[in-house]
Design a protein around this motif. Structure first.
Motif, PDB file in Angstrom:
ATOM      1  N   GLU A 168       0.817  -1.221   0.000  1.00  0.00           N
ATOM      2  CA  GLU A 168       0.000   0.000   0.000  1.00  0.00           C
ATOM      3  C   GLU A 168       0.848   1.268   0.000  1.00  0.00           C
ATOM      4  O   GLU A 168       0.384   2.329  -0.392  1.00  0.00           O
ATOM      5  CB  GLU A 168      -0.971   0.010   1.195  1.00  0.00           C
ATOM      6  CG  GLU A 168      -0.335  -0.083   2.575  1.00  0.00           C
ATOM      7  CD  GLU A 168      -0.005   1.276   3.162  1.00  0.00           C
ATOM      8  OE1 GLU A 168      -0.355   2.294   2.547  1.00  0.00           O
ATOM      9  OE2 GLU A 168       0.629   1.294   4.230  1.00  0.00           O
ATOM     10  N   ARG A 169       2.119   1.170   0.408  1.00  0.00           N
ATOM     11  CA  ARG A 169       2.956   2.370   0.450  1.00  0.00           C
ATOM     12  C   ARG A 169       3.920   2.462  -0.725  1.00  0.00           C
ATOM     13  O   ARG A 169       4.471   3.522  -0.976  1.00  0.00           O
ATOM     14  CB  ARG A 169       3.737   2.403   1.769  1.00  0.00           C
ATOM     15  CG  ARG A 169       4.764   1.306   1.940  1.00  0.00           C
ATOM     16  CD  ARG A 169       5.270   1.176   3.356  1.00  0.00           C
ATOM     17  NE  ARG A 169       4.227   0.677   4.256  1.00  0.00           N
ATOM     18  CZ  ARG A 169       4.454   0.299   5.503  1.00  0.00           C
ATOM     19  NH1 ARG A 169       5.665   0.387   6.017  1.00  0.00           N
ATOM     20  NH2 ARG A 169       3.472  -0.169   6.252  1.00  0.00           N
ATOM     21  N   VAL A 200     -12.749  -5.227  -6.830  1.00  0.00           N
ATOM     22  CA  VAL A 200     -11.408  -5.823  -6.772  1.00  0.00           C
ATOM     23  C   VAL A 200     -11.354  -6.858  -5.658  1.00  0.00           C
ATOM     24  O   VAL A 200     -12.101  -6.782  -4.679  1.00  0.00           O
ATOM     25  CB  VAL A 200     -10.307  -4.761  -6.517  1.00  0.00           C
ATOM     26  CG1 VAL A 200     -10.258  -3.753  -7.635  1.00  0.00           C
ATOM     27  CG2 VAL A 200     -10.496  -4.081  -5.175  1.00  0.00           C
ATOM     28  N   GLY A 201     -10.454  -7.817  -5.801  1.00  0.00           N
ATOM     29  CA  GLY A 201     -10.114  -8.712  -4.710  1.00  0.00           C
ATOM     30  C   GLY A 201      -8.966  -8.104  -3.926  1.00  0.00           C
ATOM     31  O   GLY A 201      -8.431  -7.051  -4.270  1.00  0.00           O
ATOM     32  N   GLY A 205      -3.709  -6.302  -0.467  1.00  0.00           N
ATOM     33  CA  GLY A 205      -4.519  -5.115  -0.229  1.00  0.00           C
ATOM     34  C   GLY A 205      -3.982  -3.902  -0.964  1.00  0.00           C
ATOM     35  O   GLY A 205      -4.583  -2.823  -0.906  1.00  0.00           O
ATOM     36  N   GLY A 206      -2.885  -4.059  -1.678  1.00  0.00           N
ATOM     37  CA  GLY A 206      -2.268  -2.928  -2.366  1.00  0.00           C
ATOM     38  C   GLY A 206      -3.135  -2.341  -3.464  1.00  0.00           C
ATOM     39  O   GLY A 206      -3.230  -1.114  -3.606  1.00  0.00           O
ATOM     40  N   THR A 207      -3.787  -3.189  -4.249  1.00  0.00           N
ATOM     41  CA  THR A 207      -4.622  -2.689  -5.346  1.00  0.00           C
ATOM     42  C   THR A 207      -5.848  -1.962  -4.813  1.00  0.00           C
ATOM     43  O   THR A 207      -6.201  -0.879  -5.295  1.00  0.00           O
ATOM     44  CB  THR A 207      -5.040  -3.850  -6.269  1.00  0.00           C
ATOM     45  OG1 THR A 207      -3.870  -4.470  -6.818  1.00  0.00           O
ATOM     46  CG2 THR A 207      -5.914  -3.343  -7.404  1.00  0.00           C
ATOM     47  N   SER A 264      -1.175  -4.171   4.657  1.00  0.00           N
ATOM     48  CA  SER A 264      -1.481  -3.295   3.525  1.00  0.00           C
ATOM     49  C   SER A 264      -2.964  -3.206   3.195  1.00  0.00           C
ATOM     50  O   SER A 264      -3.368  -2.419   2.343  1.00  0.00           O
ATOM     51  CB  SER A 264      -0.719  -3.764   2.273  1.00  0.00           C
ATOM     52  OG  SER A 264       0.606  -3.303   2.290  1.00  0.00           O
ATOM     53  N   PHE A 265      -3.779  -4.035   3.829  1.00  0.00           N
ATOM     54  CA  PHE A 265      -5.222  -3.974   3.588  1.00  0.00           C
ATOM     55  C   PHE A 265      -5.822  -2.858   4.431  1.00  0.00           C
ATOM     56  O   PHE A 265      -5.689  -2.848   5.656  1.00  0.00           O
ATOM     57  CB  PHE A 265      -5.885  -5.308   3.923  1.00  0.00           C
ATOM     58  CG  PHE A 265      -7.373  -5.315   3.731  1.00  0.00           C
ATOM     59  CD1 PHE A 265      -7.912  -5.229   2.452  1.00  0.00           C
ATOM     60  CD2 PHE A 265      -8.234  -5.386   4.818  1.00  0.00           C
ATOM     61  CE1 PHE A 265      -9.288  -5.222   2.261  1.00  0.00           C
ATOM     62  CE2 PHE A 265      -9.606  -5.375   4.640  1.00  0.00           C
ATOM     63  CZ  PHE A 265     -10.136  -5.295   3.356  1.00  0.00           C
ATOM     64  N   LEU A 266      -6.483  -1.904   3.774  1.00  0.00           N
ATOM     65  CA  LEU A 266      -7.034  -0.740   4.455  1.00  0.00           C
ATOM     66  C   LEU A 266      -8.564  -0.818   4.445  1.00  0.00           C
ATOM     67  O   LEU A 266      -9.215  -0.434   3.474  1.00  0.00           O
ATOM     68  CB  LEU A 266      -6.564   0.550   3.776  1.00  0.00           C
ATOM     69  CG  LEU A 266      -5.039   0.701   3.653  1.00  0.00           C
ATOM     70  CD1 LEU A 266      -4.695   2.023   2.999  1.00  0.00           C
ATOM     71  CD2 LEU A 266      -4.358   0.579   5.016  1.00  0.00           C
ATOM     72  N   PRO A 267      -9.159  -1.329   5.521  1.00  0.00           N
ATOM     73  CA  PRO A 267     -10.612  -1.562   5.542  1.00  0.00           C
ATOM     74  C   PRO A 267     -11.442  -0.302   5.323  1.00  0.00           C
ATOM     75  O   PRO A 267     -12.550  -0.370   4.774  1.00  0.00           O
ATOM     76  CB  PRO A 267     -10.857  -2.136   6.948  1.00  0.00           C
ATOM     77  CG  PRO A 267      -9.524  -2.653   7.397  1.00  0.00           C
ATOM     78  CD  PRO A 267      -8.507  -1.748   6.760  1.00  0.00           C
ATOM     79  N   SER A 268     -10.941   0.858   5.745  1.00  0.00           N
ATOM     80  CA  SER A 268     -11.727   2.089   5.663  1.00  0.00           C
ATOM     81  C   SER A 268     -12.028   2.511   4.232  1.00  0.00           C
ATOM     82  O   SER A 268     -12.903   3.359   4.005  1.00  0.00           O
ATOM     83  CB  SER A 268     -10.993   3.222   6.384  1.00  0.00           C
ATOM     84  OG  SER A 268      -9.736   3.470   5.777  1.00  0.00           O
TER      85      SER A 268
END
Length: 385
Positions: A168-169, A200-201, A205-207, A264-268
């Protein structure tokens, strides 16, 4: 590819030579320039539905999957942070596709590469890693990949890429030809240029992080839906934030869905989720392959099933608009697993019913769950802003 010359810059733990770094970054830039953007394909739906469905075909990257973008970003992140030098062994924990792409870039830079992966990884991916000069190190339990990759990196004095933390970064979510910017540029002349939904899947969590941030940064009304394997922890966490891990049988859908909540998965950033059983993912992938003539892996089927659920709901409400999702990789990587009838039967999976249901959806607009039983998928309401 010819490895970069290694400058004589002292001991192996001294800072990377700036001349080598400049050459490495030039090679990365040249590779990016050679790799044309991926196609956005319109999927035929029943006439006069008022809704358009698109898939972005990430299988056309040089290494055959969506993970090519991530691997390039992770290498640039490691190079520019001084973590990758002319003698660095690159180590990654992966279910396959990220490792294939990282092996490609490691070979381009003349660096050794080790992929730590579950023993159940599709053989075609293992062969591709070897073709790019990488070495595969297998673990029996998928959850063991993290610690084992870190151990190997420490023992070799190498760099653990750690896609699950850095995805994610490492990607510039503001633009710089990331996948979100590419989607909106390609949609600009379509009937509904701003999608109602992007589906998306999530593996790292980056995508989803890149797309979700870009939507907010650009002020788009588009909402983001997570298509998640039924056994994954991600949708469970979205339903109950106290849930951060799960045990039990892992999904057979490689590349998305995890047993632990990855950093890296950002639930928000997720507005909606749909949990899809493995059989539905495999069946939907087969249906899409028949309709568009492009081989599709199982994670693409997961995405398509969730997109079909959204489209059916939009149709029922009389809404019009567009929905975009991803063709993550080719089904050809799974000839020995997902596309092998003996492999399917051994696991007691019925993929024919969901395949037929998806074909009916594409022809009639009838929600695929309505044909195979309402218990087939679970879903969340739309998160209110």
């Amino acid at each position: 590819m010819t490895p970069l010359p290694v400058p004589n810059n002292g001991t192996s733990d001294s800072p990377p030579d700036r001349a080598w770094l400049r050459d490495a970054l030039d090679l990365m830039a040249a590779e990016a320039a050679r790799s044309a953007d991926t196609h956005l394909l319109r999927v035929p739906l029943r006439p006069a539905a008022g809704i358009d469905l698109y898939v972005k075909d990430e299988s056309t990257h040089p290494t055959g999957s969506l993970k090519h973008r991530l691997a390039r970003s992770l290498f640039l992140y490691g190079l520019c942070n001084g973590r990758i030098g002319p003698r660095t062994t690159i180590v990654e924990a992966s279910s396959g596709s990220t490792a294939v792409s990282e092996a490609y870039f490691a070979q381009m830079l003349g660096l050794p590469f080790v992929a730590v992966m579950p023993a159940s990884t599709a053989p075609a991916k293992v062969a591709e890693i070897a073709r790019y000069g990488g070495r595969c190190h297998f673990v029996e339990h998928p959850g063991a990949v993290y610690a084992e990759a870190l151990r190997i990196a420490e023992e070799t004095g190498g760099h653990y890429m750690d896609q699950f933390t850095h995805a994610e970064r490492a990607t510039d979510w503001r633009g710089n030809n990331n996948i979100a910017q590419s989607i909106f540029e390609q949609m600009a002349r379509e009937r509904y240029p701003v999608p109602a939904w992007i589906v998306v899947g999530a593996g790292t969590g980056g995508t989803s992080a890149t797309i979700g941030r870009y939507l907010r940064y650009r002020g788009h009304a588009t909402r983001l839906c997570l298509a998640d394997p039924e056994t994954s922890v991600f949708h469970r966490h979205l339903a109950d934030p106290s849930v951060t891990a799960r045990s039990g049988t892992a999904s057979i859908v490689e590349g998305i869905g995890r047993a632990r909540l990855e950093p890296s998965f950002l639930p928000s950033l997720i507005d909606r989720w749909v949990a899809v059983p493995d059989a539905a993912s495999l069946g939907a992938a087969r249906a899409l392959t028949e309709v568009i003539g492009r081989s599709c892996g199982a994670s693409t089927g997961t995405n398509l099933w969730a997109a079909a659920e959204l489209i059916a709901e939009m149709t029922a409400r009389g809404q019009s608009g567009s929905v975009v999702t991803l063709l993550c990789d080719s089904g050809e990587r799974y000839r020995a697993t997902h596309l092998d009838p003996h492999w399917i039967r051994a696991r007691g999976l019925d993929v024919d019913a969901p395949r037929s249901a998806m074909m009916r959806f594409l022809a009639t607009g009838c929600a695929p769950g309505a044909e195979t039983g309402p218990e087939l998928v679970t879903r969340s309401p739309v998160r209110q802003p």
